[in-house]
Design a protein around this motif. Structure first.
Motif, PDB file in Angstrom:
ATOM      1  N   ASN A   1       0.828  -1.213   0.000  1.00 15.45           N
ATOM      2  CA  ASN A   1       0.000   0.000   0.000  1.00 15.45           C
ATOM      3  C   ASN A   1       0.868   1.272   0.000  1.00 15.45           C
TER       4      ASN A   1
ATOM      5  N   LYS B   1       1.718   3.288  -2.320  1.00 21.51           N
ATOM      6  CA  LYS B   1       1.197   4.431  -3.067  1.00 21.51           C
ATOM      7  C   LYS B   1       0.223   5.242  -2.223  1.00 21.51           C
ATOM      8  N   GLN B   2      -0.599   4.561  -1.457  1.00 23.48           N
ATOM      9  CA  GLN B   2      -1.543   5.269  -0.598  1.00 23.48           C
ATOM     10  C   GLN B   2      -0.815   6.030   0.507  1.00 23.48           C
TER      11      GLN B   2
ATOM     12  N   LEU C   1      -5.409  11.928  -5.124  1.00 26.22           N
ATOM     13  CA  LEU C   1      -6.173  11.135  -6.097  1.00 26.22           C
ATOM     14  C   LEU C   1      -5.249  10.299  -6.975  1.00 26.22           C
TER      15      LEU C   1
ATOM     16  N   LEU D   1      -4.366   7.171  -5.160  1.00 23.99           N
ATOM     17  CA  LEU D   1      -5.468   6.206  -5.091  1.00 23.99           C
ATOM     18  C   LEU D   1      -5.758   5.586  -6.458  1.00 23.99           C
TER      19      LEU D   1
END
Length: 544
Positions: A92, A94-95, A493, A496
């Protein structure tokens, strides 16, 4: 007598005010260059915070095979961070990286609304100096996370939030200074050139961070942090907020000591001091002092002096209007200036696109072109080179046509298909990618640069303010603060949406460009329906 060299003739052809104007231009350029220089490292270091785990596993397998199946120690591999820097070594990542960007930009957006209001009420030189020193501190703290082996997500989030807040001191301050020193005649071109500090800072930040990213990414933050702190000291020593700040210094320098006695009276209600010089029983007053008092539009000031040669004690008479000095504009008052709302919302989407590239372009190049972090960072600087050209062209064209909104709208209209082309062509090799980076940078950053500089300065000195020059910082902060909301949303964004593929990120960017274009349609229609074509600084955005 030998002829004077042409270079010296050129230097002496400029008067004192022109030299100070050049000093302000160069100094504010360098000051805000250091702001962007300190923001760029995070985008370069992202690919190092999360490395390619599959490559690390393959390297480990090859090493294990060479050792005959025995588990031999591998000094080049670090089991704690072979997939990156904890906690960014998970799937995760990137988040988490997106949340870190969002924490900085969200704090920046919120702080910007307050920064302009505070900046109108404090000395800009001191306000900017404190902000730069604090920004240098928090930028260095992020790098110290590597030095002291800190793996807490909360630590990095805290540093990003604090840095985002203190960096809001920069933009309203430098725009106010440059607006005070430069008139409206060629504001688009001058500010287009001046606004290239954004791209220059991004380029320098990429090169500095890229130099250490693979060996010691902590220095990628510490060096820029020291640079912005050093520039804060230079700001304290040399920044002149307004030309009027120099008049007291000139007055003292023009009172020579050889046989001349000078008297001074404190001006009423905060006016500059009035100096009278006595010599050979004749009373003289320096014309520039009288002119400086008479040039204050908000006051009627006269100095009555004896006209004959009789030695009569001079009595200064200062007649001042009863109204008080213009007060700083309120937040709602700034919003009521025609054009502020439209350009603010347009900048929200334009800055969303620009900051998505700022924070995610190096990582995208790393994944799409399979380049290492340093080469991807170097290649991403071409986007900023295009941004320099785009900002200058936008200012030049808008000055020539006298249509700021139309210039922004045309560039936004061309930017959307260009972004789609970039997402396609970037997969076909280095050559096409270089070309599309330059074109995309020009079309994306052109409107962004024009709105945050020339348009903000135009609206901050709008005719509806009736000469109140204390609105520029607040108007600039509202426009850039609204744009910073988009700057916060874009990278979030992107983090996500990129989990489902980079195509979704580019669709989001194209949608944002079209929305920015729609928000300008009313102003574009008004400009095109006007029968006259003159600079927007003289153009009247009528009340609606």
């Amino acid at each position: 007598m030998a002829p004077v060299p042409p270079g010296i003739r050129l230097l002496v052809s400029f008067n004192r005010d022109q030299w100070y104007r050049a000093l302000t231009f160069i100094l504010t350029f360098l000051l805000y260059t250091s702001f962007h220089l300190s923001r760029k490292p995070i985008s370069i270091v992202k690919s190092e915070l999360h490395r390619n785990c599959s490559s690390a596993s393959e390297l480990a397998s090859v090493a294990l095979g060479r050792s005959g199946g025995r588990e031999a120690p591998l000094p080049s591999l670090h089991t704690d961070n072979e997939c990156g820097w904890k906690p960014f070594d998970k799937s995760n990542y990137k988040q988490l990286l997106g949340a870190m960007d969002y924490s900085f930009l969200c704090a920046y957006a919120i702080g910007m609304y307050l920064s302009g209001i505070i900046g109108e009420r404090l000395p800009i030189r001191l306000y900017l100096t404190v902000g730069m020193l604090a920004s240098g501190l928090f930028t260095c703290l992020f790098g110290l996370g590597y030095i002291y082996n800190i793996h807490s997500l909360g630590f990095y989030i805290f540093v990003q939030v604090a840095n985002g807040l203190v960096q809001t001191t920069g933009w309203p301050s430098v725009v106010t200074c440059i607006g005070n020193w430069f008139g409206k005649g060629r504001r688009g071109l001058i500010m287009g050139l001046w606004n290239s500090h954004t791209s220059v800072g991004n380029i320098l930040g990429s090169l500095i961070a890229g130099y250490w990213v693979s060996s010691n990414w902590g220095l990628s933050f510490i060096i820029p942090g020291l640079i912005i702190a050093a520039m804060g000291v230079i700001c304290f020593l040399f920044l002149i907020e307004h030309p009027n700040d120099l008049k007291g210094v000139y007055a003292q320098n023009l009172c020579p000591g050889n046989g001349v006695s000078a008297k001074s009276w404190n001006g009423a209600n905060g006016h500059s001091k009035v100096y009278l010089q006595y010599k050979d029983n004749k009373t003289q007053a320096y014309s520039y002092l009288k002119e400086s008092l008479l040039n204050r539009k908000s006051y009627d000031t006269e100095l009555l002096l004896p006209r004959d040669s009789v030695c009569v004690p001079a009595q200064p008479v200062v007649v001042v209007k009863s109204e008080s000095e213009p007060s700083a504009i309120s937040f709602m008052g700034a919003l009521r200036i025609p054009g502020v709302v439209e350009f603010s919302l347009c900048l929200l989407f334009a800055k969303l696109v620009s900051y998505t590239f700022l924070f995610w372009l190096p990582l995208y190049i790393t994944k799409a072109a399979h380049l290492d972090a340093k080469r991807a960072g170097d290649l991403s600087t071409l986007f900023d080179v295009g941004g320099i050209v785009g900002g200058i062209l936008a200012g030049l064209i808008s000055d020539k046509l006298g249509k700021r909104a139309t210039t922004c709208a045309v560039m936004l209209l061309l930017a959307a298909p260009t972004l789609y082309g970039f997402s396609m062509i970037s997969q076909f090799g280095l050559g096409p990618t270089v070309g599309m980076l330059l074109v995309s940078g020009a079309l994306v950053n052109g409107p962004y640069a024009l709105i945050t500089t020339a348009v903000s300065a135009d609206l901050g000195t709008h005719k509806s303010l009736k000469g109140n020059s204390r609105a520029l910082s607040t108007v600039t902060a509202i426009i850039d603060g609204t744009g910073s909301v988009g700057a916060a949303l874009g990278p979030l964004l992107a983090g996500l949406l990129s989990a489902g593929g980079w195509d979704q990120v580019f669709y989001m960017l194209m949608t944002a460009d079209f929305l920015a274009l729609l928000l300008l349609l009313r102003l574009v229609t008004k400009e095109l329906s006007s029968s006259k074509s003159h600079p927007v600084s003289a153009m009247e955005l009528k009340e609606h």
